[in-house]
Design a protein around this motif. Structure first.
Motif, PDB file in Angstrom:
ATOM      1  N   TRP A 116       0.713  -1.130  -0.473  1.00 38.32           N
ATOM      2  CA  TRP A 116      -0.190  -0.011  -0.192  1.00 38.32           C
ATOM      3  C   TRP A 116       0.798   1.275   0.017  1.00 38.32           C
ATOM      4  O   TRP A 116       1.813   1.467   0.590  1.00 38.32           O
ATOM      5  N   PHE A 117       1.093   1.801  -0.956  1.00 41.42           N
ATOM      6  CA  PHE A 117       0.912   3.272  -0.645  1.00 41.42           C
ATOM      7  C   PHE A 117       0.012   4.475  -0.306  1.00 41.42           C
ATOM      8  O   PHE A 117      -1.196   4.337  -0.794  1.00 41.42           O
ATOM      9  N   ARG A 118       0.257   5.675  -0.620  1.00 44.69           N
ATOM     10  CA  ARG A 118      -0.086   7.128  -0.297  1.00 44.69           C
ATOM     11  C   ARG A 118      -0.052   8.407  -1.013  1.00 44.69           C
ATOM     12  O   ARG A 118       1.446   8.014  -0.493  1.00 44.69           O
ATOM     13  N   GLU A 166       4.196   7.801  -1.414  1.00 44.17           N
ATOM     14  CA  GLU A 166       4.811   7.422  -0.332  1.00 44.17           C
ATOM     15  C   GLU A 166       4.600   6.148  -0.093  1.00 44.17           C
ATOM     16  O   GLU A 166       2.887   5.703   0.131  1.00 44.17           O
ATOM     17  N   VAL A 189       3.183   3.125   1.729  1.00 44.74           N
ATOM     18  CA  VAL A 189       2.842   1.980   3.659  1.00 44.74           C
ATOM     19  C   VAL A 189       3.433   0.928   4.189  1.00 44.74           C
ATOM     20  O   VAL A 189       3.984   1.140   5.488  1.00 44.74           O
ATOM     21  N   TYR A 231       6.716  -1.582   7.344  1.00 44.84           N
ATOM     22  CA  TYR A 231       5.778  -0.019   7.597  1.00 44.84           C
ATOM     23  C   TYR A 231       6.804   0.376   7.534  1.00 44.84           C
ATOM     24  O   TYR A 231       8.100   0.993   7.740  1.00 44.84           O
ATOM     25  N   ALA A 232       5.944   2.023   6.726  1.00 44.55           N
ATOM     26  CA  ALA A 232       6.526   2.884   7.224  1.00 44.55           C
ATOM     27  C   ALA A 232       6.781   3.391   9.409  1.00 44.55           C
ATOM     28  O   ALA A 232       5.949   2.894   9.842  1.00 44.55           O
ATOM     29  N   ALA A 275       3.533   3.962  10.020  1.00 42.97           N
ATOM     30  CA  ALA A 275       2.553   2.968  10.075  1.00 42.97           C
ATOM     31  C   ALA A 275       2.760   2.207  11.136  1.00 42.97           C
ATOM     32  O   ALA A 275       1.898   1.567  11.587  1.00 42.97           O
ATOM     33  N   PHE A 281      -1.068   0.876  11.987  1.00 42.27           N
ATOM     34  CA  PHE A 281      -1.344  -0.076  10.678  1.00 42.27           C
ATOM     35  C   PHE A 281      -1.051  -1.337  10.214  1.00 42.27           C
ATOM     36  O   PHE A 281       0.103  -1.607  10.708  1.00 42.27           O
ATOM     37  N   MET A 301      -6.448   0.490   9.557  1.00 40.73           N
ATOM     38  CA  MET A 301      -5.868   1.140   9.401  1.00 40.73           C
ATOM     39  C   MET A 301      -7.025   2.463  10.836  1.00 40.73           C
ATOM     40  O   MET A 301      -7.606   2.004  11.406  1.00 40.73           O
ATOM     41  N   ASP A 343      -3.273  10.942   7.215  1.00 40.40           N
ATOM     42  CA  ASP A 343      -3.411  10.540   6.875  1.00 40.40           C
ATOM     43  C   ASP A 343      -3.828  10.560   6.164  1.00 40.40           C
ATOM     44  O   ASP A 343      -4.692   9.582   4.670  1.00 40.40           O
ATOM     45  N   TYR A 351      -5.634   6.109  -1.217  1.00 40.97           N
ATOM     46  CA  TYR A 351      -3.948   5.157  -0.863  1.00 40.97           C
ATOM     47  C   TYR A 351      -4.485   4.428  -2.165  1.00 40.97           C
ATOM     48  O   TYR A 351      -5.327   4.349  -3.131  1.00 40.97           O
TER      49      TYR A 351
END
Length: 123
Positions: free
Chosen positions: A36-38, A46, A48, A60-61, A64, A68, A83, A90, A94
Protein backbone atom coordinates in the motif's frame (compact mmCIF):
# COMPACT_ATOMS: atom_id res chain seq x y z
CA UNK A 1 -4.33 -8.53 -18.10
CA UNK A 2 -3.82 -7.89 -14.41
CA UNK A 3 -6.28 -5.70 -12.60
CA UNK A 4 -6.38 -4.24 -9.14
CA UNK A 5 -9.60 -2.88 -7.74
CA UNK A 6 -10.02 -0.88 -4.58
CA UNK A 7 -13.28 -0.21 -2.81
CA UNK A 8 -14.94 3.08 -2.04
CA UNK A 9 -14.14 6.50 -0.74
CA UNK A 10 -14.15 7.11 2.98
CA UNK A 11 -14.54 9.89 5.51
CA UNK A 12 -13.70 8.99 9.10
CA UNK A 13 -13.18 10.93 12.29
CA UNK A 14 -9.80 11.27 13.92
CA UNK A 15 -9.18 8.36 16.26
CA UNK A 16 -11.35 6.08 14.18
CA UNK A 17 -10.52 2.94 12.22
CA UNK A 18 -10.91 1.87 8.63
CA UNK A 19 -10.03 -1.20 6.59
CA UNK A 20 -9.15 -0.78 2.95
CA UNK A 21 -9.46 -3.73 0.61
CA UNK A 22 -8.08 -4.50 -2.81
CA UNK A 23 -8.99 -7.23 -5.26
CA UNK A 24 -6.00 -8.56 -7.15
CA UNK A 25 -6.67 -10.25 -10.50
CA UNK A 26 -3.15 -11.67 -10.66
CA UNK A 27 -2.38 -15.30 -11.40
CA UNK A 28 -0.93 -16.93 -9.51
CA UNK A 29 -1.54 -14.44 -6.72
CA UNK A 30 0.97 -16.21 -4.51
CA UNK A 31 3.74 -15.06 -6.82
CA UNK A 32 3.29 -11.45 -5.70
CA UNK A 33 4.05 -9.34 -2.71
CA UNK A 34 1.32 -6.80 -2.03
CA UNK A 35 1.66 -3.31 -0.70
CA UNK A 36 0.00 0.00 0.00
CA UNK A 37 1.06 3.54 -0.80
CA UNK A 38 -0.53 6.90 -0.22
CA UNK A 39 -0.41 10.38 -1.67
CA UNK A 40 -1.53 13.30 0.44
CA UNK A 41 -2.61 16.68 -0.94
CA UNK A 42 0.35 18.35 -2.62
CA UNK A 43 2.66 15.53 -1.61
CA UNK A 44 4.56 12.80 -3.40
CA UNK A 45 3.32 9.23 -3.23
CA UNK A 46 4.88 7.38 -0.30
CA UNK A 47 5.27 3.81 0.83
CA UNK A 48 2.97 2.59 3.62
CA UNK A 49 3.41 -1.18 3.99
CA UNK A 50 4.32 -4.38 2.16
CA UNK A 51 3.55 -8.05 2.78
CA UNK A 52 5.25 -11.04 1.18
CA UNK A 53 3.33 -13.66 -0.76
CA UNK A 54 3.29 -16.04 2.22
CA UNK A 55 2.39 -13.44 4.81
CA UNK A 56 5.66 -13.90 6.67
CA UNK A 57 7.59 -10.76 5.82
CA UNK A 58 6.21 -7.29 6.47
CA UNK A 59 7.63 -3.80 6.41
CA UNK A 60 5.94 -0.61 7.49
CA UNK A 61 6.69 3.05 7.13
CA UNK A 62 7.48 4.70 10.44
CA UNK A 63 4.17 6.54 10.52
CA UNK A 64 2.29 3.27 9.97
CA UNK A 65 4.12 1.16 12.55
CA UNK A 66 1.80 0.25 15.41
CA UNK A 67 -1.30 1.82 13.83
CA UNK A 68 -1.65 0.08 10.44
CA UNK A 69 -1.75 -3.65 9.70
CA UNK A 70 -1.36 -5.17 6.26
CA UNK A 71 -2.82 -8.58 5.50
CA UNK A 72 -3.92 -10.76 2.62
CA UNK A 73 -6.22 -13.66 1.81
CA UNK A 74 -4.62 -15.67 -0.98
CA UNK A 75 -7.69 -17.84 -1.49
CA UNK A 76 -9.78 -14.73 -2.25
CA UNK A 77 -7.07 -12.78 -4.10
CA UNK A 78 -7.54 -9.98 -1.60
CA UNK A 79 -5.26 -7.56 0.17
CA UNK A 80 -6.17 -5.39 3.15
CA UNK A 81 -4.89 -2.43 5.11
CA UNK A 82 -6.34 -2.03 8.59
CA UNK A 83 -5.83 1.51 9.83
CA UNK A 84 -6.42 2.37 13.49
CA UNK A 85 -6.15 5.59 15.47
CA UNK A 86 -6.39 7.60 12.29
CA UNK A 87 -5.10 11.16 12.26
CA UNK A 88 -5.96 14.10 9.98
CA UNK A 89 -2.48 13.81 8.46
CA UNK A 90 -3.45 10.34 7.21
CA UNK A 91 -5.77 12.01 4.72
CA UNK A 92 -4.63 10.83 1.30
CA UNK A 93 -5.40 8.76 -1.73
CA UNK A 94 -4.39 5.21 -0.89
CA UNK A 95 -3.13 2.85 -3.58
CA UNK A 96 -2.73 -0.91 -3.46
CA UNK A 97 0.13 -2.39 -5.43
CA UNK A 98 1.73 -5.70 -6.33
CA UNK A 99 5.16 -6.79 -7.37
CA UNK A 100 7.03 -10.07 -7.48
CA UNK A 101 9.56 -8.75 -4.98
CA UNK A 102 9.07 -7.30 -1.51
CA UNK A 103 11.97 -5.00 -2.31
CA UNK A 104 10.24 -3.87 -5.44
CA UNK A 105 7.24 -2.72 -3.46
CA UNK A 106 9.38 -1.00 -0.84
CA UNK A 107 11.21 0.95 -3.53
CA UNK A 108 7.98 1.91 -5.28
CA UNK A 109 9.02 0.15 -8.44
CA UNK A 110 5.98 -2.10 -8.72
CA UNK A 111 4.44 -4.06 -11.54
CA UNK A 112 0.80 -3.22 -10.82
CA UNK A 113 -1.07 -0.33 -9.23
CA UNK A 114 -4.63 0.00 -8.08
CA UNK A 115 -6.66 3.07 -9.10
CA UNK A 116 -6.56 4.61 -5.63
CA UNK A 117 -9.19 5.36 -3.04
CA UNK A 118 -9.69 8.61 -1.15
CA UNK A 119 -9.49 8.52 2.63
CA UNK A 120 -10.33 11.70 4.50
CA UNK A 121 -9.80 11.94 8.25
CA UNK A 122 -11.69 14.79 9.88
CA UNK A 123 -10.54 16.41 13.09
Amino acid sequence: QAQLEESGEYVVQAGGSLRLSCQFALHPFTRYAVGWFRQGPGQAREFVAVLSWDGVTTYYADFAEGRFTISRDNAKYMGYLQMDNLKPEDTAVYYCAADRLVGGVRSGSVDYWGPGTQVTVSS
